[in-house]
Scaffold this motif. Sequence first.
Motif, PDB file in Angstrom:
ATOM      1  N   ARG A   1      25.818  60.989  31.061  1.00  0.00           N
ATOM      2  CA  ARG A   1      27.942  61.649  31.199  1.00  0.00           C
ATOM      3  C   ARG A   1      27.948  61.012  31.170  1.00  0.00           C
ATOM      4  NH1 ARG A   1      28.414  61.425  38.077  1.00  0.00           N
ATOM      5  NH2 ARG A   1      30.225  61.335  36.761  1.00  0.00           N
ATOM      6  N   ARG A   2      27.999  59.583  30.140  1.00  0.00           N
ATOM      7  CA  ARG A   2      28.675  58.841  29.895  1.00  0.00           C
ATOM      8  C   ARG A   2      28.131  58.100  28.425  1.00  0.00           C
ATOM      9  NH1 ARG A   2      30.952  61.387  32.681  1.00  0.00           N
ATOM     10  NH2 ARG A   2      32.340  60.340  34.890  1.00  0.00           N
TER      11      ARG A   2
ATOM     12  N   ARG B   1      34.644  57.397  36.793  1.00  0.00           N
ATOM     13  CA  ARG B   1      33.903  58.018  37.425  1.00  0.00           C
ATOM     14  C   ARG B   1      33.742  58.893  38.146  1.00  0.00           C
ATOM     15  NH1 ARG B   1      33.362  52.959  41.092  1.00  0.00           N
ATOM     16  NH2 ARG B   1      35.640  53.124  41.164  1.00  0.00           N
ATOM     17  N   ALA B   2      35.300  59.725  37.888  1.00  0.00           N
ATOM     18  CA  ALA B   2      35.172  60.917  38.818  1.00  0.00           C
ATOM     19  C   ALA B   2      34.461  62.125  37.629  1.00  0.00           C
ATOM     20  CB  ALA B   2      36.921  60.670  39.793  1.00  0.00           C
ATOM     21  N   ARG B   3      34.536  62.029  36.902  1.00  0.00           N
ATOM     22  CA  ARG B   3      34.618  62.848  36.154  1.00  0.00           C
ATOM     23  C   ARG B   3      33.906  63.487  35.848  1.00  0.00           C
ATOM     24  NH1 ARG B   3      37.927  61.862  30.119  1.00  0.00           N
ATOM     25  NH2 ARG B   3      36.909  64.177  29.845  1.00  0.00           N
ATOM     26  N   THR B   4      33.362  64.858  35.828  1.00  0.00           N
ATOM     27  CA  THR B   4      32.014  65.225  36.027  1.00  0.00           C
ATOM     28  C   THR B   4      31.387  66.431  34.525  1.00  0.00           C
ATOM     29  OG1 THR B   4      32.785  67.757  35.970  1.00  0.00           O
ATOM     30  CG2 THR B   4      31.997  66.318  37.956  1.00  0.00           C
ATOM     31  N   ASP B   5      32.697  65.611  33.421  1.00  0.00           N
ATOM     32  CA  ASP B   5      32.266  66.764  32.243  1.00  0.00           C
ATOM     33  C   ASP B   5      32.047  64.901  31.117  1.00  0.00           C
ATOM     34  OD1 ASP B   5      34.759  65.208  32.116  1.00  0.00           O
ATOM     35  OD2 ASP B   5      35.800  67.041  30.327  1.00  0.00           O
TER      36      ASP B   5
ATOM     37  N   ASP C   1      36.709  63.483  24.552  1.00  0.00           N
ATOM     38  CA  ASP C   1      35.821  64.077  25.336  1.00  0.00           C
ATOM     39  C   ASP C   1      35.863  65.773  24.713  1.00  0.00           C
ATOM     40  OD1 ASP C   1      38.776  64.920  25.741  1.00  0.00           O
ATOM     41  OD2 ASP C   1      38.206  64.324  27.537  1.00  0.00           O
TER      42      ASP C   1
END
Length: 319
Positions: free
Chosen positions: A100-101, A25-29, A7
């Motif tokens: 996001r991923r 799943r909780a990440r926003t970046d 990241d």
Amino acid sequence: MAHHLIDAHGLAEVAVDRRLVDALRARTDFAWLDLRAPTDDELGLVGEALGFHPLALEDSRSFGQRPKLDPYGDVSFLVVYGANNDEDGLVEVHCFYSERRLVTVRRDACPAFAELRERHVRRPLCEDGPAHTLHQVVDALVDSFFPVLANMDDLIDAIEEAIAERPDQEQLRRIFLLKRRLIALRRVVAPQRDLVATIANGVADLPGTGEEADRRFRDVYDHLIRLVETLDSYRDLLSGITDVYLSTVSNRLSDITKRLAAVATIFLPLTFITGFFGQNFTWMVDHVGGLAAFLGLGIGLQLLVFAVFVVLFRRRGWF
């Protein structure tokens, strides 16, 4: 097998477990998760947590596919190839891409990804957004083919020089091995060129892409065009080398046959003379005798015929 999470903040080796997928799943970046030979349970855990389509997960468990792009809502599934140093020389990478991923799944070692991780230490890959990271991944895989082709070029030059000196079966075997390798490379590079063309031309609607991303993928598309053209030129070159090899072998055989025919032609009159004088004709028994007759008719005549044929063959270039 080691899995890596990349990241904007760094690079880490991770284990695929519930805590990791909950954190993802909780990440926003944006983050890139590279999975090397994951188990079915690990892949299923990641797919369930990040919302991958069941059909995409099923495809990801099956390797040996053609390069392709399948959109599944917010997540796109891509199959792309690069080069490595194993038996088949290819690494197949399955990509789950969203805004996001980016999750990549592979079975083999991938030198291109190792270089990307080293580059990430100097300048984080994920700073410029998801499309830039996907471009870096695809571009690194495509560029990994160029050293392979450079090595092939050296091998082809070596085979050409060896055939010019003295052709043998080993050179023909190496030509056939290179031809099979070229066919295997073209089988994945040509469809990958078409895949990248759909992205570069905006036909494929990838999340997070725009004019700048299209420009970057057009550069990758240009690399793939060069790869396909190089593969085709090498294939034609190997076909030409094969023809040269067969012509050289045929010429050598013709030369050997010509020399053997010349030798047989020389010995034909000699055989006739010896056979003729070997017959017990009465005249020969009464008139051919002594050393002079033996040397003149028995030896000298044969040497004269031999000399005449040698001179004749040399004038005609048969010797």
